[in-house]
Design a protein around this motif. Structure first.
Motif, PDB file in Angstrom:
ATOM      1  N   LEU A   1       1.039  -1.031  -0.334  1.00  0.00           N
ATOM      2  CA  LEU A   1      -0.278  -0.376   0.371  1.00  0.00           C
ATOM      3  C   LEU A   1       0.530   1.635   0.124  1.00  0.00           C
ATOM      4  O   LEU A   1       1.904   1.398   1.088  1.00  0.00           O
ATOM      5  N   LYS A   2       1.362   2.061  -1.064  1.00  0.00           N
ATOM      6  CA  LYS A   2       2.143   3.221  -1.439  1.00  0.00           C
ATOM      7  C   LYS A   2       3.239   2.942  -1.360  1.00  0.00           C
ATOM      8  O   LYS A   2       4.334   3.546  -0.330  1.00  0.00           O
ATOM      9  N   GLY A   3       4.039   1.435  -1.674  1.00  0.00           N
ATOM     10  CA  GLY A   3       4.921   0.763  -1.186  1.00  0.00           C
ATOM     11  C   GLY A   3       5.242   0.091   0.251  1.00  0.00           C
ATOM     12  O   GLY A   3       6.119  -0.224   0.012  1.00  0.00           O
ATOM     13  N   GLU A   4       4.183   0.200   1.255  1.00  0.00           N
ATOM     14  CA  GLU A   4       4.245  -0.233   2.335  1.00  0.00           C
ATOM     15  C   GLU A   4       4.060  -2.268   2.079  1.00  0.00           C
ATOM     16  O   GLU A   4       2.900  -1.874   1.520  1.00  0.00           O
ATOM     17  N   LYS A   5       5.213  -2.800   2.785  1.00  0.00           N
ATOM     18  CA  LYS A   5       4.795  -4.443   2.319  1.00  0.00           C
ATOM     19  C   LYS A   5       3.597  -4.633   3.613  1.00  0.00           C
ATOM     20  O   LYS A   5       3.715  -4.573   4.791  1.00  0.00           O
ATOM     21  N   PHE A   6       2.984  -5.512   2.977  1.00  0.00           N
ATOM     22  CA  PHE A   6       2.200  -6.048   3.847  1.00  0.00           C
ATOM     23  C   PHE A   6       1.497  -7.755   3.831  1.00  0.00           C
ATOM     24  O   PHE A   6       1.457  -8.075   2.643  1.00  0.00           O
ATOM     25  N   GLN A   7       1.515  -8.522   4.847  1.00  0.00           N
ATOM     26  CA  GLN A   7       1.423  -9.916   4.860  1.00  0.00           C
ATOM     27  C   GLN A   7      -0.171 -10.020   5.184  1.00  0.00           C
ATOM     28  O   GLN A   7      -0.794 -10.093   5.850  1.00  0.00           O
ATOM     29  N   THR A   8      -0.877 -10.945   3.749  1.00  0.00           N
ATOM     30  CA  THR A   8      -2.096 -11.135   3.511  1.00  0.00           C
ATOM     31  C   THR A   8      -2.233 -12.566   4.796  1.00  0.00           C
ATOM     32  O   THR A   8      -1.017 -12.656   5.385  1.00  0.00           O
ATOM     33  N   ASN A   9      -2.999 -12.751   5.676  1.00  0.00           N
ATOM     34  CA  ASN A   9      -3.418 -14.533   6.211  1.00  0.00           C
ATOM     35  C   ASN A   9      -2.970 -15.457   5.316  1.00  0.00           C
ATOM     36  O   ASN A   9      -2.669 -16.160   6.479  1.00  0.00           O
ATOM     37  N   GLY A  10      -2.503 -15.456   4.262  1.00  0.00           N
ATOM     38  CA  GLY A  10      -2.514 -17.197   3.548  1.00  0.00           C
ATOM     39  C   GLY A  10      -2.509 -16.644   2.047  1.00  0.00           C
ATOM     40  O   GLY A  10      -2.600 -15.380   1.298  1.00  0.00           O
ATOM     41  N   SER A  11      -3.067 -18.099   1.503  1.00  0.00           N
ATOM     42  CA  SER A  11      -2.970 -18.236  -0.095  1.00  0.00           C
ATOM     43  C   SER A  11      -3.711 -18.240  -0.574  1.00  0.00           C
ATOM     44  O   SER A  11      -4.775 -18.796  -0.004  1.00  0.00           O
ATOM     45  N   THR A  12      -4.059 -17.028  -1.577  1.00  0.00           N
ATOM     46  CA  THR A  12      -6.077 -17.698  -2.298  1.00  0.00           C
ATOM     47  C   THR A  12      -6.064 -18.615  -3.852  1.00  0.00           C
ATOM     48  O   THR A  12      -5.552 -19.406  -3.302  1.00  0.00           O
ATOM     49  N   PRO A  13      -7.330 -19.350  -3.657  1.00  0.00           N
ATOM     50  CA  PRO A  13      -8.119 -19.805  -4.119  1.00  0.00           C
ATOM     51  C   PRO A  13      -7.524 -20.175  -5.804  1.00  0.00           C
ATOM     52  O   PRO A  13      -7.298 -18.945  -5.855  1.00  0.00           O
ATOM     53  N   ASN A  14      -7.007 -20.811  -6.714  1.00  0.00           N
ATOM     54  CA  ASN A  14      -6.660 -20.886  -8.120  1.00  0.00           C
ATOM     55  C   ASN A  14      -7.434 -20.790  -8.689  1.00  0.00           C
ATOM     56  O   ASN A  14      -8.596 -21.341  -8.642  1.00  0.00           O
ATOM     57  N   VAL A  15      -7.009 -19.864  -9.983  1.00  0.00           N
ATOM     58  CA  VAL A  15      -8.064 -20.578 -11.086  1.00  0.00           C
ATOM     59  C   VAL A  15      -7.895 -22.479 -11.773  1.00  0.00           C
ATOM     60  O   VAL A  15      -7.180 -23.001 -10.946  1.00  0.00           O
ATOM     61  N   GLY A  16      -9.511 -23.181 -11.377  1.00  0.00           N
ATOM     62  CA  GLY A  16      -9.848 -23.914 -11.690  1.00  0.00           C
ATOM     63  C   GLY A  16     -10.045 -24.419 -10.426  1.00  0.00           C
ATOM     64  O   GLY A  16     -10.520 -25.920 -10.693  1.00  0.00           O
ATOM     65  N   GLU A  17     -10.282 -23.895  -9.600  1.00  0.00           N
ATOM     66  CA  GLU A  17     -10.826 -24.712  -8.302  1.00  0.00           C
ATOM     67  C   GLU A  17     -11.711 -23.965  -7.832  1.00  0.00           C
ATOM     68  O   GLU A  17     -12.666 -22.667  -7.979  1.00  0.00           O
ATOM     69  N   THR A  18     -12.492 -24.582  -7.066  1.00  0.00           N
ATOM     70  CA  THR A  18     -14.041 -23.871  -6.328  1.00  0.00           C
ATOM     71  C   THR A  18     -13.700 -23.440  -5.821  1.00  0.00           C
ATOM     72  O   THR A  18     -13.264 -23.459  -4.710  1.00  0.00           O
ATOM     73  N   ALA A  19     -14.358 -21.867  -5.652  1.00  0.00           N
ATOM     74  CA  ALA A  19     -14.424 -20.427  -4.970  1.00  0.00           C
ATOM     75  C   ALA A  19     -14.588 -21.129  -3.516  1.00  0.00           C
ATOM     76  O   ALA A  19     -16.467 -21.949  -3.418  1.00  0.00           O
ATOM     77  N   PRO A  20     -14.674 -20.201  -2.400  1.00  0.00           N
ATOM     78  CA  PRO A  20     -14.818 -20.974  -0.863  1.00  0.00           C
ATOM     79  C   PRO A  20     -16.090 -20.566  -1.011  1.00  0.00           C
ATOM     80  O   PRO A  20     -16.297 -19.336  -1.328  1.00  0.00           O
ATOM     81  N   SER A  21     -17.084 -21.446  -0.493  1.00  0.00           N
ATOM     82  CA  SER A  21     -18.718 -21.145  -0.252  1.00  0.00           C
ATOM     83  C   SER A  21     -18.012 -19.394   1.262  1.00  0.00           C
ATOM     84  O   SER A  21     -17.228 -20.104   1.531  1.00  0.00           O
ATOM     85  N   PHE A  22     -19.326 -18.795   0.864  1.00  0.00           N
ATOM     86  CA  PHE A  22     -19.020 -17.849   2.120  1.00  0.00           C
ATOM     87  C   PHE A  22     -20.647 -17.486   2.366  1.00  0.00           C
ATOM     88  O   PHE A  22     -21.932 -17.348   1.138  1.00  0.00           O
ATOM     89  N   ILE A  23     -20.924 -16.393   3.693  1.00  0.00           N
ATOM     90  CA  ILE A  23     -22.406 -16.141   3.213  1.00  0.00           C
ATOM     91  C   ILE A  23     -21.873 -14.955   4.282  1.00  0.00           C
ATOM     92  O   ILE A  23     -20.896 -14.477   5.286  1.00  0.00           O
ATOM     93  N   LEU A  24     -22.318 -14.223   4.194  1.00  0.00           N
ATOM     94  CA  LEU A  24     -22.005 -12.488   3.996  1.00  0.00           C
ATOM     95  C   LEU A  24     -23.175 -11.556   4.384  1.00  0.00           C
ATOM     96  O   LEU A  24     -24.541 -12.229   3.375  1.00  0.00           O
ATOM     97  N   LYS A  25     -23.539 -10.679   4.697  1.00  0.00           N
ATOM     98  CA  LYS A  25     -24.463  -9.148   4.550  1.00  0.00           C
ATOM     99  C   LYS A  25     -24.211  -8.754   3.779  1.00  0.00           C
ATOM    100  O   LYS A  25     -22.889  -7.934   2.976  1.00  0.00           O
ATOM    101  N   ASN A  26     -25.404  -8.323   3.409  1.00  0.00           N
ATOM    102  CA  ASN A  26     -25.626  -7.303   2.150  1.00  0.00           C
ATOM    103  C   ASN A  26     -26.721  -5.511   3.056  1.00  0.00           C
ATOM    104  O   ASN A  26     -26.231  -5.261   3.709  1.00  0.00           O
ATOM    105  N   LEU A  27     -26.630  -4.728   1.922  1.00  0.00           N
ATOM    106  CA  LEU A  27     -27.265  -3.601   2.052  1.00  0.00           C
ATOM    107  C   LEU A  27     -28.728  -3.535   2.955  1.00  0.00           C
ATOM    108  O   LEU A  27     -28.978  -3.196   3.901  1.00  0.00           O
ATOM    109  N   ASP A  28     -29.114  -5.018   2.931  1.00  0.00           N
ATOM    110  CA  ASP A  28     -30.312  -4.902   3.733  1.00  0.00           C
ATOM    111  C   ASP A  28     -30.416  -5.557   4.638  1.00  0.00           C
ATOM    112  O   ASP A  28     -31.374  -5.953   5.644  1.00  0.00           O
ATOM    113  N   ASP A  29     -29.217  -5.859   5.736  1.00  0.00           N
ATOM    114  CA  ASP A  29     -28.575  -6.726   6.325  1.00  0.00           C
ATOM    115  C   ASP A  29     -29.605  -8.018   6.208  1.00  0.00           C
ATOM    116  O   ASP A  29     -29.331  -8.913   7.198  1.00  0.00           O
TER     117      ASP A  29
END
Length: 167
Positions: free
Chosen positions: A5-33
């Motif tokens: 972020l503007k040159g400052e290095k940050f570590q994410t919590n892990g590796s991301t899913p890759n092309v060809g893999e099934t996307a991890p499922s999730f449940i999130l809230k929208n603007l209507d909650d």
């Protein structure tokens, strides 16, 4: 994985899913909650657009761009995801004609499952995933410098290609 972020290095919590893999499922809230689950969009093409903070110019532009360009796609749903509060997302959306679905990751569960959580600044790394009708990842971009825009055209091209497969 690390991002900057503007040159400052940050570590994410892990590796991301890759092309060809099934996307991890999730449940999130929208603007209507209301709960929004990834499985709600099975059979459709989905663009997952994540960004660090809707209140910054790059994040607002990313959300606005996918909102506008998403209207040109016939069988694609855009899910825009951040760690912003509902109130912050609502304030941004008030001045827009928003078709994209704004989701808030208040528990950071999505960010952690996708390896995008940056604990040091409590943000989600900027990324774009395109999923086919079966929920498989067909395009992935993790933006290395979070102040930069994603490659809109490549993501939209991947979504259009998947839409053609539905016909």
């Amino acid at each position: 994985m690390h991002v900057t972020l503007k040159g400052e290095k940050f570590q994410t919590n892990g590796s991301t899913p890759n092309v060809g893999e099934t996307a991890p499922s999730f449940i999130l809230k929208n603007l209507d909650d209301s709960n929004v689950e990834l499985s709600d969009y099975k059979g459709e093409v989905v663009i997952l657009s994540t960004f660090p903070d809707i209140e910054t110019s790059t994040c607002a532009r990313q959300t606005d761009t996918f909102n506008k360009k998403g209207k040109e796609l016939s069988n694609t749903t855009v899910l825009s995801i951040s760690a912003n509060t509902v109130k912050e997302q609502e304030e941004w959306a008030k001045t827009k004609d928003v078709d994209t679905i704004l989701l808030h990751d208040s528990e950071r569960s999505f960010a952690k499952a996708y390896g995008l959580y940056i604990e040091g600044i409590d943000k989600i790394a900027r990324s774009v995933f395109v999923l086919n009708k079966n929920g498989q990842i067909v395009y992935k971009e993790i933006v290395k410098e979070m102040a930069d825009d994603p490659n809109y055209e490549k993501a939209l091209s991947a979504a259009k290609k998947e839409e053609a497969e539905l016909s």
